[in-house]
Design a protein around this motif. Structure first.
Motif, PDB file in Angstrom:
ATOM      1  N   ILE A 162       0.762  -1.171   0.055  1.00  0.00           N
ATOM      2  CA  ILE A 162      -0.008  -0.069   0.020  1.00  0.00           C
ATOM      3  C   ILE A 162       0.922   1.081   0.036  1.00  0.00           C
ATOM      4  O   ILE A 162       1.841   1.299   0.368  1.00  0.00           O
ATOM      5  CB  ILE A 162      -0.847   0.235   1.173  1.00  0.00           C
ATOM      6  CG1 ILE A 162      -0.016  -0.009   2.473  1.00  0.00           C
ATOM      7  CG2 ILE A 162      -1.969  -1.196   1.091  1.00  0.00           C
ATOM      8  CD1 ILE A 162      -1.013   0.458   3.640  1.00  0.00           C
ATOM      9  N   VAL A 163       0.111   2.358  -0.440  1.00  0.00           N
ATOM     10  CA  VAL A 163       0.922   3.643  -0.582  1.00  0.00           C
ATOM     11  C   VAL A 163      -0.002   4.460   0.189  1.00  0.00           C
ATOM     12  O   VAL A 163      -1.000   5.092  -0.195  1.00  0.00           O
ATOM     13  CB  VAL A 163       1.120   4.010  -1.931  1.00  0.00           C
ATOM     14  CG1 VAL A 163       1.888   5.378  -2.135  1.00  0.00           C
ATOM     15  CG2 VAL A 163       1.843   2.927  -2.739  1.00  0.00           C
ATOM     16  N   GLN A 175      -3.465   4.178  -0.506  1.00  0.00           N
ATOM     17  CA  GLN A 175      -3.995   3.386  -1.822  1.00  0.00           C
ATOM     18  C   GLN A 175      -3.588   2.055  -2.038  1.00  0.00           C
ATOM     19  O   GLN A 175      -2.497   1.555  -1.727  1.00  0.00           O
ATOM     20  CB  GLN A 175      -3.321   4.424  -2.984  1.00  0.00           C
ATOM     21  CG  GLN A 175      -3.569   5.975  -2.985  1.00  0.00           C
ATOM     22  CD  GLN A 175      -2.823   6.579  -3.893  1.00  0.00           C
ATOM     23  OE1 GLN A 175      -1.610   6.340  -4.065  1.00  0.00           O
ATOM     24  NE2 GLN A 175      -3.535   7.441  -4.588  1.00  0.00           N
ATOM     25  N   ILE A 176      -4.510   1.445  -2.338  1.00  0.00           N
ATOM     26  CA  ILE A 176      -4.591  -0.230  -2.298  1.00  0.00           C
ATOM     27  C   ILE A 176      -4.815  -0.843  -3.768  1.00  0.00           C
ATOM     28  O   ILE A 176      -5.828  -0.541  -4.312  1.00  0.00           O
ATOM     29  CB  ILE A 176      -5.768  -0.916  -1.572  1.00  0.00           C
ATOM     30  CG1 ILE A 176      -5.598  -0.119   0.101  1.00  0.00           C
ATOM     31  CG2 ILE A 176      -5.290  -2.235  -1.193  1.00  0.00           C
ATOM     32  CD1 ILE A 176      -6.722  -0.360   0.873  1.00  0.00           C
ATOM     33  N   ALA A 214      -8.118  -2.423  -5.102  1.00  0.00           N
ATOM     34  CA  ALA A 214      -9.472  -2.198  -4.021  1.00  0.00           C
ATOM     35  C   ALA A 214      -9.651  -0.664  -3.809  1.00  0.00           C
ATOM     36  O   ALA A 214      -8.746   0.157  -4.124  1.00  0.00           O
ATOM     37  CB  ALA A 214      -9.075  -2.724  -2.811  1.00  0.00           C
ATOM     38  N   LYS A 215     -10.659  -0.241  -3.419  1.00  0.00           N
ATOM     39  CA  LYS A 215     -10.965   1.008  -3.175  1.00  0.00           C
ATOM     40  C   LYS A 215     -10.125   1.513  -1.941  1.00  0.00           C
ATOM     41  O   LYS A 215      -9.866   0.786  -1.072  1.00  0.00           O
ATOM     42  CB  LYS A 215     -12.386   1.212  -2.698  1.00  0.00           C
ATOM     43  CG  LYS A 215     -12.772   2.679  -2.761  1.00  0.00           C
ATOM     44  CD  LYS A 215     -14.356   2.438  -2.241  1.00  0.00           C
ATOM     45  CE  LYS A 215     -14.841   3.906  -2.089  1.00  0.00           C
ATOM     46  NZ  LYS A 215     -16.363   4.261  -1.968  1.00  0.00           N
ATOM     47  N   LYS A 216      -9.615   2.707  -2.163  1.00  0.00           N
ATOM     48  CA  LYS A 216      -8.587   3.287  -1.059  1.00  0.00           C
ATOM     49  C   LYS A 216      -9.275   3.391   0.294  1.00  0.00           C
ATOM     50  O   LYS A 216     -10.400   3.743   0.390  1.00  0.00           O
ATOM     51  CB  LYS A 216      -7.966   4.418  -1.621  1.00  0.00           C
ATOM     52  CG  LYS A 216      -9.130   5.700  -1.891  1.00  0.00           C
ATOM     53  CD  LYS A 216      -8.343   6.778  -2.400  1.00  0.00           C
ATOM     54  CE  LYS A 216      -9.116   7.906  -3.010  1.00  0.00           C
ATOM     55  NZ  LYS A 216      -8.555   9.136  -3.533  1.00  0.00           N
ATOM     56  N   LEU A 217      -8.720   3.309   1.245  1.00  0.00           N
ATOM     57  CA  LEU A 217      -8.915   3.602   2.743  1.00  0.00           C
ATOM     58  C   LEU A 217      -8.586   5.003   3.046  1.00  0.00           C
ATOM     59  O   LEU A 217      -7.550   5.478   2.896  1.00  0.00           O
ATOM     60  CB  LEU A 217      -8.301   2.680   3.637  1.00  0.00           C
ATOM     61  CG  LEU A 217      -8.512   2.729   5.170  1.00  0.00           C
ATOM     62  CD1 LEU A 217      -9.955   2.828   5.446  1.00  0.00           C
ATOM     63  CD2 LEU A 217      -7.690   1.952   6.052  1.00  0.00           C
ATOM     64  N   LYS A 218      -9.669   5.795   3.505  1.00  0.00           N
ATOM     65  CA  LYS A 218      -9.346   7.359   3.748  1.00  0.00           C
ATOM     66  C   LYS A 218     -10.076   7.745   5.054  1.00  0.00           C
ATOM     67  O   LYS A 218     -11.214   7.280   5.236  1.00  0.00           O
ATOM     68  CB  LYS A 218      -9.887   7.998   2.498  1.00  0.00           C
ATOM     69  CG  LYS A 218      -9.683   9.682   2.468  1.00  0.00           C
ATOM     70  CD  LYS A 218     -10.007  10.288   1.345  1.00  0.00           C
ATOM     71  CE  LYS A 218     -11.558  10.423   1.034  1.00  0.00           C
ATOM     72  NZ  LYS A 218     -11.804  11.378  -0.146  1.00  0.00           N
TER      73      LYS A 218
END
Length: 404
Positions: free
Chosen positions: A222-223, A294-295, A298-302
């Motif tokens: 992940i970034v 940013q994954i 998959a949808k990013k976690l925010k």
């Protein structure tokens, strides 16, 4: 003839002043320059200082600004428009005397000064957005008896000051979120974000230190990334329109599977942006700090934290800190009373040595006799005196100097 007036413009006395606020004076002069060899006839020179917020979106003709302070709305189903006026001041700088039809201005330059005191009521900050704006301007009108009136406009900026040292803007903000990657029995583990900032209010040019813990328990790389968003909200005719714009961002290091990254004050600098607008009924300008992971696939976690962009900079001392310092100084007042005038000497080491340790290091009877013979006295007394006494006091002066 209209071409007899060569120059018609508005000049401000302080051209370097970038912004005005409620209660300040806007001064300047209207310049009228008549061409050489002719004269111009005028009836009056007037100015009006106005400020209003206008909101518009959809299809259809846009309505002209109305001097009325009441909100207006286009009834077309395809067009939404509304206007609210915050400032309207009119002045007559020059007018025809009673009994005369006009004033004749010979060739040359004429200046008509004006002073406008802005209302003490808080004004809304100047702003130009996607679906609306808040604008302030001075309009000068040159009324002519035989020609069409001449009009010229000059905009000026207004700031509604927001002090970031206000208690509600000095409080810390934190949030967290978690996302499970995969589906059903193929889940690989969660990704979690825990974010904190020390205060909510900042100014242009400041940097936001971001504290965050990003844990990657998934099977993917992940970034992490942090960004500041500007959220423009427009309200008209009972409807709402929003527009979000990215204004700054910073990227973190890649986080492999099973690893955790910690941000201890990662810096995100605020670029020149408009101050937050929170006191208008038709336009709001708000900001948020978003930290996201940013994954791939998959949808990013925010997570998002609200921030306010103010105009009065942080002074480095919040009310909580000053209160704590005062409380601490009061609580420490007992220390002066508790300390003795002359410090006590430390205890003998023998007082804190256990009996087992004392016996362990005590010399045997045969050793004692030999030492007593060599020392000419009781050896135990010499040994214990030097073993269990405290070290000598520090001094820069040698108490036993060696003389050559």
């Amino acid at each position: 003839m209209a071409d007899k007036v060569k120059v018609f413009c508005i000049m401000f006395n302080n051209e370097d002043k970038r912004e005005y606020s409620a209660g300040e004076v806007l001064s300047g002069h209207v310049v009228v320059e008549v061409s050489t060899g002719v004269s111009a006839q005028i009836k009056a020179v007037k100015i009006s200082t106005r400020g209003c917020a206008q909101v518009y979106w959809g299809k259809g003709p846009r309505q002209a600004p109305s001097p009325s302070s009441a909100a207006i709305a286009n009834t077309s189903s395809q067009c939404v428009q509304e206007q609210v006026e915050y400032l309207c001041i009119s002045q007559t700088l020059k007018e025809t005397p009673d009994g005369e039809e006009f004033i004749s201005l010979d060739e040359g330059r004429y200046e008509f000064p004006f002073h406008v005191e802005l209302t003490q009521t808080p004004l809304v900050t100047s702003f130009k957005g996607k679906y609306g704006s808040v604008c302030y301007e001075v309009t000068a009108v040159l009324q002519r008896p035989l020609n069409q009136d001449q009009t010229v406009n000059r905009e000026f900026s207004v700031i509604s000051h927001v002090d970031v040292n206000s208690p509600w803007l000095l409080s810390s903000v934190s949030t967290n979120n978690e996302k499970m990657i995969g589906c059903w029995i193929f889940t690989s583990g969660p990704i979690s974000l825990n974010v904190n900032i020390n205060r909510m209010g900042y100014c242009n040019g400041e940097s936001i230190p971001i504290n965050a813990v990003i844990e990657n328990c998934s099977s993917r790389l992940i970034v992490p990334k942090a960004a500041i968003y500007q959220i423009q909200t427009f309200m008209a005719n009972g409807k709402t329109k929003s527009y979000t714009k990215l204004v700054a961002s910073v990227r973190g290091n890649h986080i492999p599977s099973g690893c955790t990254d910690t941000w201890n004050g990662k810096i995100l600098k605020i670029p020149p942006v408009s101050a937050s607008i929170l006191n208008s009924s038709v336009i709001r300008v708000e900001y948020s700090l978003a930290v996201m992971a940013q994954i791939p696939g998959a949808k990013k976690l925010k997570v998002e934290l609200p921030i306010v962009i103010g105009s009065i900079p942080y002074n480095g001392l919040d009310g909580r800190s000053s209160s704590l310092s005062r409380h601490f100084s009061m609580d420490m007042s007992w220390l002066a009373l508790a300390l003795p005038e002359v410090p006590e000497a430390p205890p003998n080491y023998a007082d804190v040595v256990s009996e087992e340790e004392f016996e362990l290091h005590s010399p045997s009877y045969s050793q004692s006799e030999e030492l007593e013979r060599q020392l000419g006295g009781q050896a135990l007394s010499y040994i214990q005196e030097f073993r269990f006494q405290p070290p000598p006091l520090y001094s820069e002066v040698d108490s036993h100097p060696v003389h050559s």
